[in-house]
Design a protein around this motif. Structure first.
Motif, mmCIF file in Angstrom:
data_model
loop_
_atom_site.group_PDB
_atom_site.id
_atom_site.type_symbol
_atom_site.label_atom_id
_atom_site.label_comp_id
_atom_site.label_asym_id
_atom_site.label_seq_id
_atom_site.Cartn_x
_atom_site.Cartn_y
_atom_site.Cartn_z
ATOM 1 N N ALA A 144 97.511 -17.331 40.513
ATOM 2 C CA ALA A 144 96.580 -16.062 40.208
ATOM 3 C C ALA A 144 97.014 -15.526 39.040
ATOM 4 O O ALA A 144 98.172 -16.122 38.671
ATOM 5 C CB ALA A 144 96.369 -15.423 41.122
ATOM 6 N N GLY A 145 96.472 -14.338 38.207
ATOM 7 C CA GLY A 145 96.798 -14.328 37.083
ATOM 8 C C GLY A 145 97.054 -15.892 35.916
ATOM 9 O O GLY A 145 96.706 -16.670 35.961
ATOM 10 N N GLY A 146 98.345 -15.282 35.588
ATOM 11 C CA GLY A 146 98.608 -16.154 34.323
ATOM 12 C C GLY A 146 100.058 -17.258 34.270
ATOM 13 O O GLY A 146 100.248 -17.979 33.897
ATOM 14 N N MET A 155 116.532 -16.126 42.937
ATOM 15 C CA MET A 155 115.573 -17.235 42.848
ATOM 16 C C MET A 155 113.985 -16.259 43.282
ATOM 17 O O MET A 155 114.875 -15.223 44.220
ATOM 18 C CB MET A 155 115.255 -18.151 43.702
ATOM 19 N N LYS A 156 113.215 -16.141 43.465
ATOM 20 C CA LYS A 156 112.168 -15.334 43.677
ATOM 21 C C LYS A 156 111.000 -16.043 43.445
ATOM 22 O O LYS A 156 110.962 -16.026 42.895
ATOM 23 C CB LYS A 156 111.931 -13.290 43.176
ATOM 24 N N LEU A 157 110.130 -15.060 44.181
ATOM 25 C CA LEU A 157 108.377 -15.853 43.915
ATOM 26 C C LEU A 157 108.145 -15.223 42.573
ATOM 27 O O LEU A 157 108.032 -13.839 43.250
ATOM 28 C CB LEU A 157 107.994 -15.343 45.339
ATOM 29 N N LYS A 158 107.261 -15.930 42.123
ATOM 30 C CA LYS A 158 106.546 -14.794 40.588
ATOM 31 C C LYS A 158 104.921 -14.278 42.025
ATOM 32 O O LYS A 158 104.566 -15.251 42.039
ATOM 33 C CB LYS A 158 106.140 -15.969 40.194
ATOM 34 N N LYS A 159 105.175 -13.045 40.346
ATOM 35 C CA LYS A 159 103.855 -12.376 40.899
ATOM 36 C C LYS A 159 102.677 -13.050 41.066
ATOM 37 O O LYS A 159 101.638 -12.415 41.021
ATOM 38 C CB LYS A 159 104.445 -11.044 40.107
ATOM 39 N N ASP A 160 102.583 -13.868 39.950
ATOM 40 C CA ASP A 160 101.575 -15.079 40.149
ATOM 41 C C ASP A 160 100.837 -15.952 40.974
ATOM 42 O O ASP A 160 100.149 -16.256 41.146
ATOM 43 C CB ASP A 160 101.552 -15.676 38.550
#
Length: 85
Positions: free
Chosen positions: A21-23, A1-6
């Protein structure tokens, strides 16, 4: 698992902030302590729960089961707001 770039994390002297942020569908800010901040830093790379727990044990001296509880709670909350890939 990984933190989303949003999601963007920011550490202050006393707390960690996670901002959508973002989408991202979640709108708002999540506040947490330094332990939460460490978990977020670890999630900037793809890691398993056990890898996170192992890294946290190296950094923190905590009673048996406390780190696992903190990691599980953080993961559960991050999933709830859609912050994990």
């Amino acid at each position: 698992m990984k933190l989303k770039k949003d999601f963007i994390s920011h550490n202050t002297d006393t707390e960690t902030l996670l901002v959508a942020a973002g989408g991202a569908k979640f709108t708002g800010i999540v506040r947490g302590n330094k332990t939460f901040g460490t978990i977020l830093e670890l999630l900037k790379k793809d890691r398993s729960r056990d890898e996170i727990v192992k890294a946290m044990r190296t950094k923190y001296d905590a009673p048996e089961g406390a780190i696992e509880k903190d990691v599980d709670r953080a993961i559960r909350e991050l999933r709830k707001i859609g912050a994990l890939e």
